[in-house]
Design a protein around this motif. Structure first.
Motif, PDB file in Angstrom:
ATOM      1  N   GLY A  36       0.835  -1.197   0.000  1.00 34.49           N
ATOM      2  CA  GLY A  36       0.000   0.000   0.000  1.00 34.49           C
ATOM      3  C   GLY A  36       0.866   1.241   0.000  1.00 34.49           C
ATOM      4  O   GLY A  36       2.080   1.169  -0.224  1.00 34.49           O
ATOM      5  N   ALA A  37       0.243   2.372   0.257  1.00 33.02           N
ATOM      6  CA  ALA A  37       0.972   3.638   0.268  1.00 33.02           C
ATOM      7  C   ALA A  37       0.401   4.554   1.332  1.00 33.02           C
ATOM      8  O   ALA A  37      -0.786   4.481   1.668  1.00 33.02           O
ATOM      9  CB  ALA A  37       0.885   4.318  -1.104  1.00 33.02           C
ATOM     10  N   VAL A  38       1.274   5.407   1.861  1.00 34.89           N
ATOM     11  CA  VAL A  38       0.865   6.418   2.832  1.00 34.89           C
ATOM     12  C   VAL A  38       1.574   7.705   2.431  1.00 34.89           C
ATOM     13  O   VAL A  38       2.727   7.672   2.015  1.00 34.89           O
ATOM     14  CB  VAL A  38       1.162   5.985   4.290  1.00 34.89           C
ATOM     15  N   ALA A  39       0.854   8.818   2.499  1.00 38.71           N
ATOM     16  CA  ALA A  39       1.405  10.068   1.997  1.00 38.71           C
ATOM     17  C   ALA A  39       1.040  11.256   2.881  1.00 38.71           C
ATOM     18  O   ALA A  39       0.010  11.236   3.566  1.00 38.71           O
ATOM     19  CB  ALA A  39       0.892  10.321   0.576  1.00 38.71           C
ATOM     20  N   ILE A  40       1.888  12.243   2.818  1.00 34.06           N
ATOM     21  CA  ILE A  40       1.597  13.542   3.413  1.00 34.06           C
ATOM     22  C   ILE A  40       1.676  14.550   2.278  1.00 34.06           C
ATOM     23  O   ILE A  40       2.725  14.716   1.645  1.00 34.06           O
ATOM     24  CB  ILE A  40       2.615  13.923   4.515  1.00 34.06           C
ATOM     25  N   GLU A  41       0.544  15.177   1.996  1.00 28.29           N
ATOM     26  CA  GLU A  41       0.508  16.205   0.951  1.00 28.29           C
ATOM     27  C   GLU A  41       0.839  17.547   1.592  1.00 28.29           C
ATOM     28  O   GLU A  41       0.393  17.840   2.709  1.00 28.29           O
ATOM     29  CB  GLU A  41      -0.864  16.248   0.287  1.00 28.29           C
ATOM     30  N   ALA A  42       1.640  18.345   0.902  1.00 30.49           N
ATOM     31  CA  ALA A  42       2.036  19.653   1.411  1.00 30.49           C
ATOM     32  C   ALA A  42       0.806  20.517   1.669  1.00 30.49           C
ATOM     33  O   ALA A  42      -0.257  20.307   1.068  1.00 30.49           O
ATOM     34  CB  ALA A  42       2.970  20.337   0.425  1.00 30.49           C
ATOM     35  N   ALA A  43       0.958  21.465   2.562  1.00 31.75           N
ATOM     36  CA  ALA A  43      -0.138  22.392   2.884  1.00 31.75           C
ATOM     37  C   ALA A  43      -0.734  22.961   1.602  1.00 31.75           C
ATOM     38  O   ALA A  43      -0.025  23.204   0.627  1.00 31.75           O
ATOM     39  CB  ALA A  43       0.376  23.503   3.780  1.00 31.75           C
ATOM     40  N   GLY A  44      -2.057  23.161   1.633  1.00 25.85           N
ATOM     41  CA  GLY A  44      -2.750  23.736   0.482  1.00 25.85           C
ATOM     42  C   GLY A  44      -3.737  22.794  -0.164  1.00 25.85           C
ATOM     43  O   GLY A  44      -4.543  23.199  -0.997  1.00 25.85           O
ATOM     44  N   ASP A  45      -3.721  21.516   0.205  1.00 30.18           N
ATOM     45  CA  ASP A  45      -4.610  20.532  -0.400  1.00 30.18           C
ATOM     46  C   ASP A  45      -6.063  20.733   0.016  1.00 30.18           C
ATOM     47  O   ASP A  45      -6.975  20.580  -0.785  1.00 30.18           O
ATOM     48  CB  ASP A  45      -4.151  19.117  -0.023  1.00 30.18           C
ATOM     49  N   LEU A  46      -6.277  21.091   1.291  1.00 27.31           N
ATOM     50  CA  LEU A  46      -7.637  21.209   1.802  1.00 27.31           C
ATOM     51  C   LEU A  46      -8.073  22.665   1.919  1.00 27.31           C
ATOM     52  O   LEU A  46      -7.403  23.463   2.568  1.00 27.31           O
ATOM     53  CB  LEU A  46      -7.756  20.554   3.186  1.00 27.31           C
ATOM     54  N   GLU A  47      -9.206  22.957   1.306  1.00 26.39           N
ATOM     55  CA  GLU A  47      -9.769  24.304   1.380  1.00 26.39           C
ATOM     56  C   GLU A  47     -10.082  24.699   2.824  1.00 26.39           C
ATOM     57  O   GLU A  47      -9.886  25.837   3.226  1.00 26.39           O
ATOM     58  CB  GLU A  47     -11.045  24.342   0.534  1.00 26.39           C
ATOM     59  N   ASP A  48     -10.556  23.739   3.629  1.00 24.24           N
ATOM     60  CA  ASP A  48     -10.951  24.029   5.006  1.00 24.24           C
ATOM     61  C   ASP A  48      -9.771  24.273   5.935  1.00 24.24           C
ATOM     62  O   ASP A  48      -9.889  25.007   6.911  1.00 24.24           O
ATOM     63  CB  ASP A  48     -11.809  22.882   5.567  1.00 24.24           C
ATOM     64  N   LEU A  49      -8.642  23.633   5.673  1.00 23.99           N
ATOM     65  CA  LEU A  49      -7.435  23.775   6.497  1.00 23.99           C
ATOM     66  C   LEU A  49      -6.229  23.971   5.562  1.00 23.99           C
ATOM     67  O   LEU A  49      -5.344  23.111   5.478  1.00 23.99           O
ATOM     68  CB  LEU A  49      -7.245  22.549   7.393  1.00 23.99           C
ATOM     69  N   PRO A  50      -6.180  25.101   4.852  1.00 24.26           N
ATOM     70  CA  PRO A  50      -5.173  25.290   3.809  1.00 24.26           C
ATOM     71  C   PRO A  50      -3.726  25.383   4.301  1.00 24.26           C
ATOM     72  O   PRO A  50      -2.803  25.188   3.516  1.00 24.26           O
ATOM     73  CB  PRO A  50      -5.601  26.599   3.137  1.00 24.26           C
ATOM     74  N   ASP A  51      -3.528  25.643   5.585  1.00 24.43           N
ATOM     75  CA  ASP A  51      -2.170  25.797   6.106  1.00 24.43           C
ATOM     76  C   ASP A  51      -1.578  24.497   6.650  1.00 24.43           C
ATOM     77  O   ASP A  51      -0.447  24.493   7.150  1.00 24.43           O
ATOM     78  CB  ASP A  51      -2.145  26.862   7.212  1.00 24.43           C
ATOM     79  N   LEU A  52      -2.337  23.412   6.565  1.00 22.49           N
ATOM     80  CA  LEU A  52      -1.872  22.153   7.159  1.00 22.49           C
ATOM     81  C   LEU A  52      -1.537  21.104   6.103  1.00 22.49           C
ATOM     82  O   LEU A  52      -2.239  20.972   5.102  1.00 22.49           O
ATOM     83  CB  LEU A  52      -2.938  21.576   8.084  1.00 22.49           C
TER      84      LEU A  52
END
Length: 189
Positions: free
Chosen positions: A80-96
């Motif tokens: 499988g895979a596990v990832a951390i996307e850089a800040a900006g992916d989520l509109e609701d929490l754009p800084d995380l």
């Protein structure tokens, strides 16, 4: 460009993606509707070359600017895979930064996803120097929501996101994990 480390857990090795992982990603994930149905960016039916395009994009980019994707391996086998996307992916929490993961069906129910998620969360809090990490999960994905809850993720917002495989917008729960909650959970065992 930042190079991803190899992370070791009790049973797993999490390593950066390699070109040869594309074929396994396609077979284990991309061609299994029970995996793809919970992902927003994967096509259904599987589009030939989609996994190769994904892997080459990841390998050719700076993980701190785009997405840090780790292959989850068990005894050298990609599961499988596990990832951390850089800040900006989520509109609701754009800084995380945002967590995402999947494990092939044959490997589900053995705690591998939990083990991989815990290792990547510890790495991400340190590497990104962030006080919180976000995730987004389909509202009806009770197993994944349970895994996130186990690590202390708390509901933050509801949103809708287009899921390619389902060809419709899907209700998603946006959740947030504070570093202090994660660290307290790890200390408490």
């Amino acid at each position: 460009m930042t190079l991803l480390p190899e992370l070791k857990t009790r049973r797993l090795v999490l390593r950066p993606l390699r070109d040869e992982d594309a074929a396994v990603i396609a077979e284990l994930g991309g061609k299994d509707f029970e995996i793809v149905r919970w992902l927003t960016g994967a096509s259904w039916p599987y589009v030939e070359g989609e996994a190769e395009t994904f892997v080459s994009k990841i390998i050719g980019s700076d993980p701190m600017q785009t997405e840090a994707v780790f292959a989850i391996t068990l005894g050298g086998v990609f599961i499988g895979a596990v990832a951390i996307e850089a800040a900006g992916d989520l509109e609701d929490l754009p800084d995380l930064p945002t967590l995402g993961y999947w494990v092939g069906r044959a490997f589900q129910g053995h705690g591998y996803a939990s083990e991989a998620v815990e290792a990547v969360l510890a790495w991400a809090f340190e590497t990104y120097g962030t006080e919180a990490i976000a995730a987004r999960v389909f509202e009806e994905n009770t197993r994944s929501r349970g895994l996130l809850r186990k690590f202390g993720f708390k509901p933050y917002a509801m949103t809708e996101k287009y899921a390619k495989a389902l060809d419709r917008k899907v209700a998603n729960v946006v959740v947030c994990l504070q570093r202090s909650d994660f660290e307290a959970l790890r200390v408490g065992g």
